[in-house]
Structure formats: structure tokens, C-alpha cells
Design a protein around this motif. Structure first.
Motif, PDB file in Angstrom:
ATOM      1  N   UNK A  38       0.863  -1.189   0.000  1.00 16.57           N
ATOM      2  CA  UNK A  38       0.000   0.000   0.000  1.00 16.57           C
ATOM      3  C   UNK A  38       0.897   1.235   0.000  1.00 16.57           C
ATOM      4  N   UNK A  39       0.478   2.276  -0.749  1.00 20.70           N
ATOM      5  CA  UNK A  39       1.275   3.495  -0.805  1.00 20.70           C
ATOM      6  C   UNK A  39       0.747   4.596   0.123  1.00 20.70           C
ATOM      7  N   UNK A  40      -0.504   4.470   0.550  1.00 23.62           N
ATOM      8  CA  UNK A  40      -1.076   5.509   1.410  1.00 23.62           C
ATOM      9  C   UNK A  40      -0.492   5.429   2.830  1.00 23.62           C
ATOM     10  N   UNK A  41      -0.568   6.559   3.504  1.00 21.41           N
ATOM     11  CA  UNK A  41      -0.146   6.594   4.904  1.00 21.41           C
ATOM     12  C   UNK A  41      -1.361   6.787   5.807  1.00 21.41           C
ATOM     13  N   UNK A  42      -1.127   6.721   7.107  1.00 18.28           N
ATOM     14  CA  UNK A  42      -2.228   6.869   8.060  1.00 18.28           C
ATOM     15  C   UNK A  42      -2.481   8.330   8.395  1.00 18.28           C
ATOM     16  N   UNK A  43      -3.748   8.628   8.636  1.00 20.33           N
ATOM     17  CA  UNK A  43      -4.170   9.917   9.185  1.00 20.33           C
ATOM     18  C   UNK A  43      -3.362  10.187  10.454  1.00 20.33           C
ATOM     19  N   UNK A  44      -2.861  11.425  10.599  1.00 16.68           N
ATOM     20  CA  UNK A  44      -2.071  11.719  11.812  1.00 16.68           C
ATOM     21  C   UNK A  44      -2.872  11.566  13.097  1.00 16.68           C
ATOM     22  N   UNK A  45      -4.184  11.659  12.998  1.00 21.11           N
ATOM     23  CA  UNK A  45      -4.980  11.447  14.211  1.00 21.11           C
ATOM     24  C   UNK A  45      -4.860  10.009  14.693  1.00 21.11           C
ATOM     25  N   UNK A  46      -4.491   9.130  13.770  1.00 18.86           N
ATOM     26  CA  UNK A  46      -4.257   7.753  14.193  1.00 18.86           C
ATOM     27  C   UNK A  46      -2.940   7.678  14.976  1.00 18.86           C
ATOM     28  N   UNK A  47      -1.972   8.509  14.584  1.00 17.18           N
ATOM     29  CA  UNK A  47      -0.707   8.576  15.333  1.00 17.18           C
ATOM     30  C   UNK A  47      -0.974   8.957  16.789  1.00 17.18           C
ATOM     31  N   UNK A  48      -1.475  10.189  16.947  1.00 13.84           N
ATOM     32  CA  UNK A  48      -1.656  10.668  18.324  1.00 13.84           C
ATOM     33  C   UNK A  48      -2.726   9.853  19.038  1.00 13.84           C
ATOM     34  N   UNK A  49      -3.696   9.367  18.275  1.00 13.00           N
ATOM     35  CA  UNK A  49      -4.737   8.541  18.872  1.00 13.00           C
ATOM     36  C   UNK A  49      -4.217   7.205  19.387  1.00 13.00           C
ATOM     37  N   UNK A  50      -2.995   6.851  19.021  1.00  9.75           N
ATOM     38  CA  UNK A  50      -2.394   5.607  19.507  1.00  9.75           C
ATOM     39  C   UNK A  50      -1.433   5.844  20.654  1.00  9.75           C
ATOM     40  N   UNK A  51      -1.360   7.071  21.132  1.00 13.70           N
ATOM     41  CA  UNK A  51      -0.320   7.375  22.122  1.00 13.70           C
ATOM     42  C   UNK A  51      -0.533   6.618  23.430  1.00 13.70           C
ATOM     43  N   UNK A  52      -1.762   6.263  23.732  1.00 18.04           N
ATOM     44  CA  UNK A  52      -1.976   5.462  24.948  1.00 18.04           C
ATOM     45  C   UNK A  52      -1.186   4.159  24.838  1.00 18.04           C
ATOM     46  N   UNK A  53      -1.064   3.653  23.612  1.00 16.59           N
ATOM     47  CA  UNK A  53      -0.310   2.414  23.401  1.00 16.59           C
ATOM     48  C   UNK A  53       1.174   2.716  23.240  1.00 16.59           C
ATOM     49  N   UNK A  54       1.469   3.800  22.517  1.00 17.24           N
ATOM     50  CA  UNK A  54       2.852   4.121  22.226  1.00 17.24           C
ATOM     51  C   UNK A  54       3.606   4.698  23.414  1.00 17.24           C
ATOM     52  N   UNK A  55       2.876   5.201  24.414  1.00 19.34           N
ATOM     53  CA  UNK A  55       3.539   5.855  25.531  1.00 19.34           C
ATOM     54  C   UNK A  55       3.113   5.241  26.870  1.00 19.34           C
ATOM     55  N   UNK A  56       1.824   5.343  27.174  1.00 14.28           N
ATOM     56  CA  UNK A  56       1.363   4.898  28.493  1.00 14.28           C
ATOM     57  C   UNK A  56       1.602   3.402  28.677  1.00 14.28           C
TER      58      UNK A  56
END
Length: 930
Positions: free
Chosen positions: A523-541
Motif C-alpha cells: 500500500x502506498x497511502x499513509x495513516x491519518x495523523x490522528x491515528x498517530x496521536x490517537x495511539x499514544x496510549x499504546x505508544x507511551x502509556x
RNA sequence: GGGCCUGUAGCUCAGUUGGUUAGAGCACUGUGUUGAUAACGCAGGGGUCACAGGUUCGAGUCCUGUCAGGCCCA
């Protein structure tokens, strides 16, 4: 020896003025040098955790007042929690992917198409990290105590990996699907555009009026009835699939004179339409509401394989057209949304270069979209459906780079199906506490009404969608494979996706029945940035070991109900079944002094760094708690000036307390509560209640309640009363005598409590005060703990008695003021008071059991029984006579005494003063006093 | 156009389940001090509670609408 030398006047080097712009940065440097952030945490290691999860600001541009409000508020909470028995880490974050950074690169002269994607992404990464550094320095200037050396950044490999795993979980649960949706499409640059890449110009277009013949009238409309619709984009007629009406709008079925056909037009447009079409006379056969005609169908003007569905939506207006909107779900956002509700096909009849495709029909195929107006008219006329054409001038979107017009065009997109777990989200909101309470309603409505989440972007700078395509174009959404990609990202970063072929991104032995030759595409598309920050509970907490999931608190501006609160909630519920936060605190926006939005173009912005450099960041921090942050907050220089006045009052009061406790050692000189003088006990109770109230305000995130209580306490209880009467004790009485020590004990407790309670808000000032408190052993005030509420027994009676006294004092002040106005006295010390007390008032006096003369700050006090003498003035229930004090003035305490010279050695002093001198300044006996 | 929110003295805020002359701090005015002094005390003036209807014996407080402003959508 001088009289003045026998007094205990306050002494302190604590400067009256803070010189904050100069001293704050120096003090902050001390914090960082001492690693104060980690020192405090280490001290709290075994305490219960409190996790505030930082919402990541976007790493682009200078920080503004909104950033400052946000970070300062968080700092206040985190500092308070750390001083109140919690282990409260604060890991700051940044949001670093997305379009604005790509645009900055373009602005800087980089051309995305002239380099490989991975190179473009490297530039973007470099830019983002520069921005992070810049903003980090600015945030540090705000005095924020955070783990600045270990922030989370959404471009960090471990963050990206966690995000991809969240996506994998959602894919595994079947929540991810492919659809298509209209976007701004620039045929000139063959690319989707974002709102920010569009500019509007006026253009002339040909709009068409035409008729759609009823196919299935559902028993309401006859088959010789026609819907009259209007379009400003004739090429979209090729993809027309519906006709949208306003549900509550009125529609008439009319028959013009000399016509065999009947037409449906909105009643409110009938006059305009009739004159346009030259219908001189017509009769109205029936009228319906839009909703009455719901789901009736009509024939497509010429395409026999398609039909048009009558639908209802609120966006229909009577401003123009016929009140019936031709609807092509592939070519408009409203059209798409309403089409989704009715299950319409998303037809796309234009290719990426703007040419009509075969799906438009053979007559159209290969034609440029903007050149088909005449052909459309011809096709309509052939069926006798054409009614009129009209030139219109309107504002139309253009590609900001190529300056060519754009179109709305549906392209394939990846969606997260919110619908599949909407109810779980809504249910779980009941487990979240919102500050303010209405936040729950706001978030609830948004989740309830939102459509599926479009998570794909046709961009480069972002986390790639970890999806593969088999040889027959079947998309491969396999959690195991997605996790394999996540592992690669964790090791190498997400640029790995762009630097390698699909086969290198798949597990080594991967096969798929849809790819018999073992060939795959990525796939060539990327993710909406809201998916980035919306994953911060997983990526950080979830990822950092000192943090926990779910977070205790998310705190952001109220725009984040649509943003981070929303996206985080969706991904978290999708994966874990629960919200990522236990509490959500939202804040309003900063407005200018008139209550209007702040914007650069209006020139009404205030920069937090300017405030820091001109007034001191303490002023802005104090402002933060002076306003109700749950609503929008006006800020202006006038408002900040007012806050700085409050700051000066606080600072001066602290200074006075310091000056008068500089010879006091709490460990050796303190007087117990039971042994304190009556007025000191009273003030101890006030202080204790003050501590209780302020802590409770902090606990409930009621910052402006903290402010109000502090300001009132300092102005009313301390400055105007306690500190005022105190001077006659701490200056005049024996330096180590009980009266003075009793009061100094309370002074010191007050000073300490105020300093600590203010520290979360005014850390620089609190630390400065700390340097003047040699008895406090910790290196920094921030390493001390909040004052605890003492158990002083039942103080209700005591407070009631003293409240009555304060009323009496008020009356006395009025009487004294009158005496002053009539020039009977100047200062209070020149006055003798006679109070004529009722029985009740006499009881009050005896209950007080205090030196009332001193409390009223007069030289002499005479208490008499009440009198019926009407010549004695009544001040709110108190009969008071003010006269000149008898005797002479002591040059030492400046009060009037009738026993001056009782000790022959000191002819100008009262007996009591002479005793003090003999005991504490014996040399004065031989030297004499002057 | 829709969802959510706000509008009480010059400023920042309180005003509990509707109940006597609407409160506080700051600012302002006057004044006293000159041992908190580029400070401190005391007293005072200042509000048609955005506007208009309505419910009620009674509304800043409840209802409806209007106006102004904010966030998010369309």
C-alpha cells in the motif's frame, strides 16, 4: 542607644520586586542542573501513581498562548500531585507527521516529486526534530517540570511500532475496510489535496436545470411527474444517483399551462423557477414535505443501468436552485454522506487526469470533464429533459500550486469502522469523569453521530498503512503480518517501508493463494495523523515502564473533543474495550480583551514568551489560575497588569512574613496551639481551613478557586487584619517573649503553607522564598510536601465568636474614620474608644478572652454597659464614642500611655516597655535612650 | 444550518434546591500612616445581573426567542 534599636523590626534581603524576566531563567537552570524532575520522582518511588498523559502539540511553529495555558495547567497538576503523595511523572510529547510539515518543506523550496519518498521523509523528519527542539526550549522557559530529555515523539520507531500494532489489532477484529470517498482532487497535479492546499477564486460556470422522470412513485407521485433539479457541475450528471430534498421543506407538484408533464419544485422557489422557465400559468396539484417523498425513485436522465433515489438531508437550502439537489456521491462530500445513508453507489466517471472514463458512457469517454457541458445538454434534450441553462459566477476551489481548478472526486480509502463498536464506546464513556461535566455529552454526541473514520491519506510523511496487495489486487490485512511490519519499524523506523520492496517487508516464507507467483505490492497511502496521536496510549502509556494504562488524566483544549479525546477513545476501545483515560479535563480558548478570537491577522495575539520576557512567566502562570479555564478566557495587557498587581501583593506578603520570622527557629521557638494567644489560635484555625480549602480546590482542578481563596486569604485575613495588628506585637514585645513567639509560630506556619500551596503555580517565587528559610532542610521547595490539615478539634464556636468580633471591628473602623474625617484623630493610636455593650456584646467580649484594645489598634479602650443616651452614635448595632487618648505618646511603641515614666530610668516609656528594656537591652539603663 | 458552551460592577470571579436593599478581590476616589515604604491600613462611589417575552405570590437563578462571542462540524 536609639529607641528604634530596642524594637524587633522585620529584616530580610528578599527583594520587594522579583526581577522575574532576569531571575527565572537562572532559577530554571538550577532545576535542570540538579535534575530536580527526577529527584522528586525518586523520592516518590513507592507512592501511588498519578499519570497525566500529555497530548502532543504539533511540531511546527512558535508556541502560542494556548500552548502555554495547556502546559502550565498540566505543570500545576503534576507538581501538586508530586507534592501530595503521588508518583506523578510527566512525559511530554510531540506530534510530528502530517501535511503541515510537508508544506513547510515545499515552502522552503524542496520539490517532493524530484526525490525518492524516503529522502523526502528524511527531510521531514529533520525539520520536525528541529521544531521539537525549538518548542522544547520555549516550554522550558514556561517553567514546566517534565522529562524533557525523554519526550515521546510520534516519529520514534517504538511509537510507530506500537501504533502499527494498534492498527493490527483493529484489522484483526475486522474493523478496517476499504471503500471510496470524495476528496479534493487536483487533475493538474494528479493528486489529492488538503484544505490547506486550496485557494478560492471566482469563476463563471454553466449551470443546468433538468428533469428526472419518476420511476417508482410509491403511490404518491404519478409516473408522468418529473423532479426538477439544478447542477453547477454538469459533468457530474453522468454519476448522478440521487435527488436530495430538505425533510421539512415544502414541495409542490405543479402543471404549467400547455404542459402534459407535472413537475416537483420546492414551494419556496416556485416563483423564481416559473419565471426562469417561462411558465406563465401553472396549477398546483399537490404539496408534500420532503420527507413524504423519501425513497421514491426516478430514472437517470439517460443511463438505463442507473436510477436516482429521492433522499432527505439538512444541507438542502432555498438560496438557489430548485430545492432539489442532484446528488452524485462520487463527486461531493454532502452527496457522499447522504448517499452512504441511503446505500447509493459511489460512481466515479472521471479519471485522475480529469478525463471522462468508460463508466460515463461511450459518448463521454475520453472527453475532458470541463468540456462536456454541451454534450450533457444534448443528451438531456434528446430525452426532452433539458429545461434551462444559466451562467453563474461563484467561488470555486483551485490548486494553490498549479492554479488550476480542482474537483471533488472519490478515490479508494481505508476506513476504520466506528459503527462496529460505536455502542461499546458510548457505554464506556460512563466510566470516565469529565471536567466540566458537559464534556461527556459533547463527546457522546460526536461519537454517536460520526461516520466511519477515514484513516488513509494520499501523502508521504506519515506512518505507512501496513497493507499488501496480492497479484489479483486482493488486499492482505493479516494481524500476524502487520505485527511483523511493526517489528521491522521498531528496529529500523517506518522509512524501512519506503526503502524496501514488498517481499522484504513480508515474512520470509509468506505465501498467499491470491498470489500464485509469490508477487506482492505494498500500500502506498499513509495513516491519518490522528491515528498517530490517537495511539499514544499504546505508544507511551503502555510502553514506558513508569507509566500506566489507562491514564488518570487527559487535559486539552475543547477542540480535542473532535481530535485527540476522540481518536484516542476510538482506538483504545477498539483494542482494549476501554477508554484510555479515567478523567478528561477540557479547557476553553484564549480570546483577546474584547472576547474575540485571537489571530495573527487581527494583530490581537499575545505571545507567552513576550510575557515571560517583559513581566515574568510567573505572571502568566498566575493568570492561568485567575480565570475559569473551563470556558474561553480573555487575555489582554490590562488583564495581565491586574494579575501582576496580585502577584506583587502575594510577594510582599510573603516578604513581610519572612522579615518577621528571620529571628525565629521553628524547631526551638514554636509555641503549641493550646498555648497560643487567642488571636493566634483564631488565625491558626483560619490558616488550617485555608489549607483544607485550597487543597480541595487543587484536587478538583478548580484552579480559579485556588486563586480566589489565596487572594482573599492574603488580602483580607492576613494583610488587612492579622499582619496589621501583629506589628504591635512582633515589633514591640520582648524578642523572645511568649506573645511574640506565639505569633511568630503562626507567621512561620503561614509562610510555609502559603509557599508550598503556591508552588505549583509560582514555582520560581516559591523556590526563591525557600532560600530564606534556613530551617527547611530540603534543597528545593519542590522536594517538600504540601501542608497537611491539622485536627484542631471542633472550631465552630471559636469561628462564630470571631466572626462577630470582625463585625464589631468593622463598626469601630467606621467610627474611627469619622473621627479622622473630623480631625479629632489622625492615626488610630491617638484614639481612645468607649464601647457601650449590650449583654450579648459583653458575652462576646468575654468569650473572645483576648486583648481587644490591641485587636482594634487603639491606645485605650473603655467598656461600658449599654446606654439609652441617644446622643451616642450607633454603628451597625454598636454604640461607640471616639475620643483622644489620654496621657502621652511613647516614642518607642507610638501608643498613648498614662504610665509614662513609671520607671524613672525611662521617663518616656510605659511601665511595660521599661520592663522589656531592662530585661533585653540592659545596656540602655546606663546608656540611656533617645 | 447542526452539536456543545458563554454573556453578573472598569477587570477577574462568587451567587447553593427561584425567596428580604445582588457579593468578593483588584482597579478607582477620598483619607491616614511613613517601623511591609516603588509598600501598608481605613472609608467610599460603582451593577436596568446581554436583550425581549413567559411561568410564578416572587427570577441573576426556570422556559422560549433575539443579539453578541467561542470550539467543533456542515
Amino acid at each position: 542607644m536609639k529607641y528604634k534599636d530596642t524594637l524587633n523590626l522585620g529584616k530580610t534581603a528578599f527583594p520587594m520586586r522579583g526581577s522575574l524576566p532576569k531571575t527565572e531563567p537562572e532559577r530554571q537552570q538550577k532545576w535542570y542542573d540538579a535534575d530536580l524532575y527526577n529527584q522528586r520522582l525518586a523520592q516518590n518511588e513507592k507512592k501511588p501513581h498519578f499519570n497525566l498523559h500529555d497530548g502532543p502539540p504539533y511540531a511546527n511553529g512558535n508556541i502560542h498562548l494556548g500552548h502555554a495555558l495547556n502546559k502550565i495547567s498540566k505543570d500545576i497538576i503534576v507538581r501538586y500531585k508530586n507534592m501530595s503523595g503521588y508518583y506523578a511523572p510527566y512525559v511530554p510529547g510531540w506530534d510530528t507527521h502530517g501535511l503541515p510539515i510537508e508544506q513547510q518543506l515545499t515552502k522552503a523550496g524542496h520539490d517532493r516529486k524530484s526525490m525518492p519518498k524516503s529522502e523526502w521523509r528524511d527531510l521531514a523528519k529533520q525539520f520536525a526534530l528541529e521544531q521539537v527542539n525549538k518548542q522544547r526550549n520555549d516550554f522550558k522557559r514556561l517553567g514546566i517540570m517534565a522529562d524533557w530529555d525523554n519526550p515521546y515523539i510520534t516519529l520514534q520507531p517504538e511509537f510507530e511500532a506500537a501504533q502499527v500494532r494498534v492498527f493490527g489489532e483493529m484489522a484483526g477484529k475486522g474493523y478496517i475496510f476499504k471503500g471510496s470517498k470524495p476528496v479534493y482532487w487536483s487533475w493538474s497535479s494528479e493528486s489529492a489535496l488538503a484544505e490547506a492546499e486550496i485557494e478560492y477564486h471566482d469563476i463563471d460556470s454553466t449551470s443546468l436545470y433538468y428533469a428526472n422522470k419518476v420511476k417508482d412513485g410509491k403511490g404518491i407521485l404519478d409516473s408522468d411527474t418529473y423532479f426538477v433539479v439544478w447542477t453547477t457541475t454538469p459533468f457530474t450528471v453522468t454519476a448522478s444517483r440521487g435527488i436530495t430534498l430538505g425533510p421539512d421543506m415544502d414541495y409542490a407538484v405543479i402543471q404549467p399551462e400547455g404542459e402534459t408533464r407535472k413537475f416537483v419544485v420546492a414551494t419556496g422557489r416556485l416563483d423564481v423557477i416559473a419565471s426562469k422557465f417561462g411558465w406563465e400559468n401553472y396549477k398546483t396539484l399537490a404539496t408534500y414535505k420532503g420527507q413524504d417523498l423519501d425513497r421514491i425513485t426516478a430514472f437517470h436522465p439517460w443511463d438505463e443501468s442507473a436510477e436516482e433515489m429521492v433522499m432527505n438531508a439538512d444541507h438542502v437550502t432555498l438560496d438557489s436552485g430548485t430545492g432539489l439537489v442532484h446528488t452524485a456521491p462520487g463527486f461531493g462530500e454532502d452527496d457522499f454522506n447522504v448517499g452512504q445513508k441511503y446505500g447509493l453507489e459511489v460512481a466515479v466517471t472521471v479519471d485522475e487526469k480529469g478525463f471522462m472514463t468508460a463508466s460515463a458512457g461511450t459518448d463521454f469517454e475520453g472527453e475532458f470533464y470541463d468540456d462536456v457541458v454541451d454534450l450533457v445538454i444534448e443528451k438531456l434534450s434528446n430525452k426532452n429533459l433539458f429545461l434551462a441553462k444559466e451562467k453563474i459566477t461563484h467561488s470555486y476551489p483551485f490548486d494553490w500550486r498549479t492554479k488550476k481548478p480542482i474537483i471533488w472526486r472519490a478515490v479508494p480509502q481505508w476506513f476504520a469502522s466506528v459503527d462496529k463498536f460505536r455502542q461499546s464506546i458510548l457505554n464506556d464513556l460512563d466510566n470516565v469523569t469529565f471536567y466540566p461535566e458537559w464534556g461527556k455529552k459533547r463527546l457522546y454526541n460526536m461519537i454517536r453521530d460520526r461516520g466511519d473514520w477515514v484513516i488513509s491519506r494520499q501523502r508521504v510523511w506519515g506512518v505507512p498503512l501496513p497493507i499488501f496487495y496480492a497479484e489479483d489486487q486482493t488486499p492482505i490485512l493479516d494481524q500476524t503480518i502487520i505485527n511483523h511490519v511493526a517489528d521491522l519499524f521498531e528496529k529500523y523506523g517506518s522509512n524501512y517501508w519506503f526503502e524496501h520492496e514488498a517481499k522484504d517487508l513480508l515474512p520470509a516464507d509468506y505465501t498467499n493463494e491470491h498470489s500464485p507467483n509469490g508477487l506482492f505490492k505494498k500500500e502506498e497511502d499513509i495513516m491519518d495523523v490522528w491515528f498517530d496521536s490517537g495511539s499514544s496510549w499504546a505508544g507511551v502509556m503502555n510502553t514506558r515502564k513508569q507509566l500506566d494504562y489507562p491514564a488518570d488524566l487527559y487535559l486539552e483544549g475543547s477542540d480535542q473533543y473532535r481530535g485527540w479525546f476522540n481518536s484516542s477513545l476510538i482506538t483504545s476501545v477498539a483494542v482494549t474495550g476501554h477508554a484510555p483515560y479515567k478523567n478528561v479535563l477540557s479547557q476553553g480558548f484564549t480570546l483577546d480583551g474584547k472576547g474575540n478570537k485571537m489571530s495573527k491577522s487581527l494583530g490581537n495575539t499575545i505571545s507567552p514568551l513576550d510575557v515571560a520576557n517583559q513581566m515574568g512567566i510567573e505572571i502568566l502562570r498566575l493568570w492561568t489560575i485567575s480565570v475559569d479555564t473551563s470556558q474561553d478566557m480573555p487575555v489582554s495587557n490590562e488583564i495581565l497588569k491586574q494579575v501582576s498587581e496580585s502577584y506583587r501583593k502575594l510577594r510582599n506578603t510573603l516578604r513581610f512574613l519572612m522579615a518577621n520570622t528571620s529571628d525565629f527557629n521553628y524547631q526551638t521557638d514554636a509555641v503549641t496551639y493550646a498555648e497560643r494567644a487567642a488571636h493566634d489560635q483564631y488565625f491558626s484555625v483560619l490558616l488550617n481551613n485555608f489549607i483544607k480549602d485550597v487543597r480541595s480546590a487543587y484536587d478538583n482542578y478548580q484552579f480559579n478557586d485556588v486563586f480566589k481563596r489565596v487572594i482573599n486569604f492574603v488580602n483580607v485575613d492576613l494583610s488587612a487584619f492579622y499582619l496589621d495588628i501583629a506589628k504591635d506585637v512582633v515589633y514591640v514585645e520582648a524578642p523572645t517573649g511568649h506573645a511574640r513567639r506565639s505569633m511568630q509560630t503562626v507567621f512561620y506556619e503561614t509562610l510555609l503553607a502559603l509557599t508550598k500551596l503556591l508552588l505549583p503555580v509560582l514555582p520560581h517565587t516559591a523556590e526563591e522564598v525557600w532560600e530564606y528559610l534556613p530551617n527547611e532542610t530540603t534543597d528545593f521547595a519542590y522536594l517538600s510536601d504540601m501542608p497537611e490539615v491539622q485536627d484542631l478539634g471542633d472550631t465552630t464556636q471559636l469561628l462564630e465568636t470571631w466572626e462577630k468580633f470582625m463585625i464589631m471591628r468593622n463598626s469601630v473602623n467606621k467610627a474611627l474614620e469619622e473621627a479622622r474625617a473630623s480631625e479629632l484623630i489622625g492615626k488610630n493610636a491617638e484614639a481612645a474608644l468607649t464601647l457601650y455593650l449590650t449583654d450579648e456584646q459583653q458575652t462576646l467580649v468575654s468569650e473572645l478572652n483576648a486583648n481587644i484594645r490591641m485587636l482594634l489598634m487603639v491606645s485605650q479602650l473603655h467598656l461600658e454597659s449599654t446606654t439609652s443616651d441617644n446622643s451616642i452614635k450607633d454603628y451597625d448595632g454598636f454604640k461607640i464614642v471616639v475620643s483622644r487618648a489620654a496621657g502621652g505618646v511613647s516614642p518607642r511603641d507610638r501608643m498613648f500611655h498614662e504610665d509614662l515614666g513609671a520607671d524613672p530610668a525611662f521617663p518616656e516609656l510605659s511601665k511595660h516597655e521599661a520592663e522589656i528594656i531592662r530585661e533585653f537591652y540592659p545596656e540602655a539603663v546606663s546608656e540611656g535612650l533617645e
